[in-house]
Design a protein around this motif. Structure first.
Motif, PDB file in Angstrom:
ATOM      1  N   GLY A   1       2.403 -36.309 -58.605  1.00 43.06           N
ATOM      2  CA  GLY A   1       2.025 -37.175 -59.709  1.00 43.06           C
ATOM      3  C   GLY A   1       0.958 -38.171 -59.353  1.00 43.06           C
ATOM      4  O   GLY A   1       0.815 -39.197 -60.022  1.00 43.06           O
ATOM      5  N   GLY A   2       0.201 -37.898 -58.279  1.00 40.03           N
ATOM      6  CA  GLY A   2      -0.897 -38.783 -57.919  1.00 40.03           C
ATOM      7  C   GLY A   2      -0.805 -39.383 -56.534  1.00 40.03           C
ATOM      8  O   GLY A   2      -1.694 -40.134 -56.128  1.00 40.03           O
ATOM      9  N   ASP A   3       0.240 -39.069 -55.771  1.00 37.36           N
ATOM     10  CA  ASP A   3       0.328 -39.586 -54.405  1.00 37.36           C
ATOM     11  C   ASP A   3      -0.811 -39.009 -53.562  1.00 37.36           C
ATOM     12  O   ASP A   3      -0.970 -37.788 -53.465  1.00 37.36           O
ATOM     13  N   ALA A   4      -1.594 -39.886 -52.935  1.00 37.17           N
ATOM     14  CA  ALA A   4      -2.813 -39.451 -52.246  1.00 37.17           C
ATOM     15  C   ALA A   4      -2.510 -38.554 -51.056  1.00 37.17           C
ATOM     16  O   ALA A   4      -3.189 -37.542 -50.837  1.00 37.17           O
ATOM     17  N   ALA A   5      -1.486 -38.901 -50.261  1.00 39.25           N
ATOM     18  CA  ALA A   5      -1.173 -38.111 -49.069  1.00 39.25           C
ATOM     19  C   ALA A   5      -0.722 -36.710 -49.450  1.00 39.25           C
ATOM     20  O   ALA A   5      -1.158 -35.712 -48.857  1.00 39.25           O
ATOM     21  N   LEU A   6       0.147 -36.617 -50.441  1.00 39.45           N
ATOM     22  CA  LEU A   6       0.620 -35.302 -50.872  1.00 39.45           C
ATOM     23  C   LEU A   6      -0.509 -34.515 -51.529  1.00 39.45           C
ATOM     24  O   LEU A   6      -0.645 -33.307 -51.316  1.00 39.45           O
TER      25      LEU A   6
ATOM     26  N   PHE B   1       1.370 -28.129 -42.754  1.00 40.97           N
ATOM     27  CA  PHE B   1       1.354 -29.135 -43.813  1.00 40.97           C
ATOM     28  C   PHE B   1       2.532 -30.088 -43.600  1.00 40.97           C
ATOM     29  O   PHE B   1       3.631 -29.647 -43.279  1.00 40.97           O
ATOM     30  N   VAL B   2       2.272 -31.363 -43.777  1.00 43.78           N
ATOM     31  CA  VAL B   2       3.306 -32.378 -43.592  1.00 43.78           C
ATOM     32  C   VAL B   2       3.560 -33.047 -44.936  1.00 43.78           C
ATOM     33  O   VAL B   2       2.643 -33.638 -45.528  1.00 43.78           O
ATOM     34  N   LEU B   3       4.784 -32.940 -45.421  1.00 45.82           N
ATOM     35  CA  LEU B   3       5.143 -33.550 -46.701  1.00 45.82           C
ATOM     36  C   LEU B   3       5.644 -34.973 -46.467  1.00 45.82           C
ATOM     37  O   LEU B   3       6.518 -35.182 -45.620  1.00 45.82           O
ATOM     38  N   PRO B   4       5.121 -35.937 -47.188  1.00 44.44           N
ATOM     39  CA  PRO B   4       5.573 -37.314 -47.004  1.00 44.44           C
ATOM     40  C   PRO B   4       6.994 -37.488 -47.517  1.00 44.44           C
ATOM     41  O   PRO B   4       7.380 -36.858 -48.515  1.00 44.44           O
ATOM     42  N   PRO B   5       7.811 -38.343 -46.876  1.00 44.08           N
ATOM     43  CA  PRO B   5       9.144 -38.623 -47.416  1.00 44.08           C
ATOM     44  C   PRO B   5       9.031 -39.401 -48.719  1.00 44.08           C
ATOM     45  O   PRO B   5       8.012 -40.059 -48.981  1.00 44.08           O
ATOM     46  N   LEU B   6      10.074 -39.345 -49.517  1.00 44.10           N
ATOM     47  CA  LEU B   6      10.042 -39.981 -50.830  1.00 44.10           C
ATOM     48  C   LEU B   6       9.775 -41.478 -50.735  1.00 44.10           C
ATOM     49  O   LEU B   6       9.072 -42.044 -51.575  1.00 44.10           O
ATOM     50  N   ARG B   7      10.310 -42.134 -49.705  1.00 48.35           N
ATOM     51  CA  ARG B   7      10.141 -43.592 -49.586  1.00 48.35           C
ATOM     52  C   ARG B   7       8.687 -43.987 -49.367  1.00 48.35           C
ATOM     53  O   ARG B   7       8.319 -45.148 -49.548  1.00 48.35           O
ATOM     54  N   GLU B   8       7.822 -43.022 -48.962  1.00 45.75           N
ATOM     55  CA  GLU B   8       6.412 -43.324 -48.729  1.00 45.75           C
ATOM     56  C   GLU B   8       5.522 -42.872 -49.883  1.00 45.75           C
ATOM     57  O   GLU B   8       4.317 -43.145 -49.863  1.00 45.75           O
ATOM     58  N   ARG B   9       6.092 -42.202 -50.874  1.00 48.32           N
ATOM     59  CA  ARG B   9       5.273 -41.692 -51.979  1.00 48.32           C
ATOM     60  C   ARG B   9       5.011 -42.775 -53.014  1.00 48.32           C
ATOM     61  O   ARG B   9       5.859 -43.630 -53.273  1.00 48.32           O
ATOM     62  N   THR B  10       3.831 -42.705 -53.610  1.00 44.34           N
ATOM     63  CA  THR B  10       3.429 -43.706 -54.605  1.00 44.34           C
ATOM     64  C   THR B  10       3.639 -43.226 -56.033  1.00 44.34           C
ATOM     65  O   THR B  10       3.302 -43.940 -56.979  1.00 44.34           O
ATOM     66  N   ASP B  11       4.177 -42.019 -56.197  1.00 44.81           N
ATOM     67  CA  ASP B  11       4.356 -41.465 -57.538  1.00 44.81           C
ATOM     68  C   ASP B  11       5.829 -41.376 -57.923  1.00 44.81           C
ATOM     69  O   ASP B  11       6.239 -40.456 -58.633  1.00 44.81           O
TER      70      ASP B  11
END
Length: 666
Positions: A341-346, A506-516
């Motif tokens: 939904g817009g998280d830059a890292a993901l 590929f490294v998926l960010p944990p939910l606590r680090e996501r901005t979306d």
């Protein structure tokens, strides 16, 4: 059976048994090797003459759908080729990588004869099914060749002359076979030399057309040893991604670069190799090679051999937004776009993944448990050309070690103690033609890792109790929450398997680090059109943002489903969220410690050293009365994963005695 067919069968038998002296053999080495494979590897009988195998319409359609994009691009080339050879009695066949004819152009007035001969839509021409033939032997060897009359293994086919060449995609993967065949022809094989050159020429044209369509969003490098042909018919095509790494190449470019001194050490695949590792130039200098300058001024040198080539560069096709040219990354396929939904890292990881959707290289996904690794694997499968094939997910941690070998590889009847009296296809074979997703690959027993390595390197699987392997065509995507580097250093994971699996990581960010997070919340709370929706208060939303989400997406879904079930009038308040969601880590630990002291002060002192994730797990366990199955369901993991987490944090059930015995509630 006529005299010619009997003589042919005798020649095949004498050649494959070694009774015919080498000096007396009239067939070249490629044909002789194919005959040997037919007898000794495939178990074919030269005395058994078989009718052509035509697939039923439903099976044919499955094969056609798998390479539908490629067939559409190739169709113009097939029609042009047929226009040049039809007066000489040829038909044109395009087969997939299984040898099944997915497109065909032939004479309507010879329809019945062509169908009987197998020169028809839906005909299956694999070497292990039809014996030595142009399509099957081109698939087996990767070479263009003519199989002329008596070169065929099956005596049924000896009137035919067939010339075929493999078509490779931009990742070096054999994608299809182009064939021209005739029911009859002059006796001498050299009469087909021109046919072989014509087929090769059209193969190059079709490969290049597919390459240019597929890599429109990349930098495309056209190279030629002569400036006069640089723009009209470049010999070599290479695609570079935005980072200056090779993202594709045509077959001739691959062969040219692999032949460079020292380049073969990089391996047969050049994907991911930096431009400057092969050429004496940097990616940022590519602007001076655009086609606005004269060809004679656009030369580049190969860094290993020093050979000079003329270079023309095509920039990526830019996306238009409201009529304005934009140089941002191309839009994601819908299947991948639905994950973010817009998280830059993901978003960055998904942009990288989009470029490898149909790449043959294996993919490795890292991320915490519950961070969406299987969602990404499924999205890659659905967006790929394998979308109509199976997606088989295997949780390497959830299958007991005693069963994982038979589950993965299958077994023959009664092949081991406890095996059933019926054979079982393994999950790897079930994934043939599709995607194999190996979740929690870091937990695969080491003794099975060598067998998996063979599947990846040889493209075949050997069932327990079997003596002959079965070929499989699978795209492998693996995932783990472990650091495989650490497991390798600890001797728990094979280094050679790691490099096979890690074609791209590929490294998926944990939910606590996501901005979306807000977008994810709305997505989970979404309801079918026309149904009453759910709203969420600002205080509840604040608690969701404050939570650390050790269970990631699974925990978020569980929390919101709980809130939906207990809220009033479709409006979620802070009090509707599960206990503990939104509390600070310190408050969570403090509450747990107080509770523990009331039960057992010594145990509480020991648990006080737990990190927040371990403390939260302890909360769930105590709240359920140590019902492990209930806890596993609540936080969305398997019992095996729950056992491992408990072991990681040193958590033991209170009703387990020191010797490890005990009756844990299930």
């Amino acid at each position: 059976m006529d005299v010619r067919q009997r003589d042919h069968i005798e020649t095949v038998v004498l050649t494959t048994t070694g009774e015919l002296p080498a000096a007396a053999r009239a067939h070249d080495a490629i044909i002789q090797s194919s005959w040997q494979r037919c007898v000794h590897q495939y178990g074919l009988d030269p005395a058994r003459m078989q009718e052509a195998r035509i697939l039923p319409q439903m099976r044919l359609r499955e094969h056609q759908q798998r390479i539908d994009d490629f067939t559409r691009i190739a169709r113009h080339g097939l029609e042009t080729l047929y226009g040049q050879v039809r007066e000489m009695g040829y038909v044109v066949l395009l087969t997939d990588a299984d040898g099944v004819t997915v497109d065909y152009l032939g004479h309507a007035n010879a329809d019945a004869a062509l169908r009987r001969a197998g020169l028809y839509l839906g005909a299956e021409w694999s070497e292990n099914g039809a014996g030595t033939c142009a399509v099957g032997t081109a698939l087996a060897t990767g070479q263009a060749l003519t199989v002329h009359q008596g070169d065929h293994f099956d005596a049924t086919h000896i009137p035919l002359t067939c010339t075929a060449a493999p078509l490779f995609d931009s990742y070096g993967q054999l994608n299809a076979i182009l064939d021209i065949s005739a029911l009859s022809s002059p006796q001498a094989k050299y009469s087909q030399m021109l046919a072989l050159q014509v087929v090769r020429m059209y193969v190059n044209q079709i490969e290049d057309a597919y390459f240019l369509r597929r890599h429109r969003q990349d930098w495309i490098l056209k190279l030629s040893p002569a400036p006069e042909f640089l723009e009209v018919n470049p010999e070599y095509l290479i695609a570079l991604d935005a980072a200056g790494r090779i993202s594709g190449h045509n077959r001739r470019a691959q062969q040219m670069l692999i032949a460079e001194p020292g380049v073969d050490a990089m391996g047969p695949s050049l994907l991911g190799v930096r431009f400057e590792a092969l050429f004496d130039a940097r990616p940022e200098e590519l602007g001076r090679f655009v086609y606005s300058r004269p060809s004679e001024q656009r030369v580049v040198r190969l860094s290993h051999s020093g050979k000079w080539l003329y270079l023309s560069v095509m920039p990526p096709v830019l996306v238009l937004h409201h009529g304005i040219q934009d140089s941002v990354s191309p839009p994601l396929p819908a299947e991948l776009a639905a994950l973010c939904g817009g998280d830059a890292a993901l978003q960055q990881q998904l942009q990288r993944a989009a470029k490898l959707i149909d790449s043959p290289i294996n993919l490795l996904i890292n991320g915490e448990t519950g961070s969406g690794k299987e969602f990404l694997a499924k999205a890659l499968h659905r967006a790929s050309s394998r979308r109509n094939g199976p997606f088989v997910a295997i949780n390497c941690a959830a299958i007991p070690e005693t069963l994982i070998e038979s589950e993965l590889f299958g077994h023959l009847p009664n092949s081991f103690s406890g095996a059933s009296s019926r054979s079982k296809r393994g999950l790897i074979e079930e994934a043939n033609g599709g995607t194999l997703f190996l979740d929690e690959i870091g937990d695969m027993p080491r003794e099975l890792q060598s067998r998996l390595l063979r599947v990846l390197s040889e493209g075949e699987v050997l069932a327990i109790g079997a003596s002959r392997p079965v070929p499989v065509d699978v795209r492998v995507i693996s995932a783990t929450h472990h650091s495989l580097d650490q497991l390798i250093s600890n001797g728990r994971f094979r280094e050679d398997l790691y490099y096979r699996l890690n074609g791209a990581r590929f490294v998926l960010p944990p939910l606590r680090e996501r901005t979306d997070l807000d977008w994810l919340v709305q997505k989970v709370l979404a309801v079918p059109e026309g149904a009453p929706g759910f709203t969420i208060s600002e205080l509840a939303r604040e608690r969701l943002h404050r939570h650390r989400w050790p269970g990631n997406l699974r925990e978020l879904r569980n929390a919101l489903e709980y809130a939906r079930a207990v809220c009033s009038d479709g409006h979620i308040e802070a009090g509707d969220l599960p206990e503990g969601v939104g509390e600070t880590a310190a408050a969570t630990v403090e509450a747990r410690v107080v509770s523990d002291i009331a039960v057992n002060s010594a145990d509480a002192l020991e648990q006080h050293t737990l990190p927040p994730e371990g403390a939260l797990l302890m909360q769930h366990l105590r709240a359920s009365g140590w019902n492990l199955s209930a806890v596993a369901r609540q936080i969305g993991i398997s019992r095996m994963t729950l056992y491992r987490r408990m072991a990681r944090y040193g958590i033991q059930p209170p009703n387990r005695c020191d010797t490890g015995a005990g009756d844990i509630r299930r």
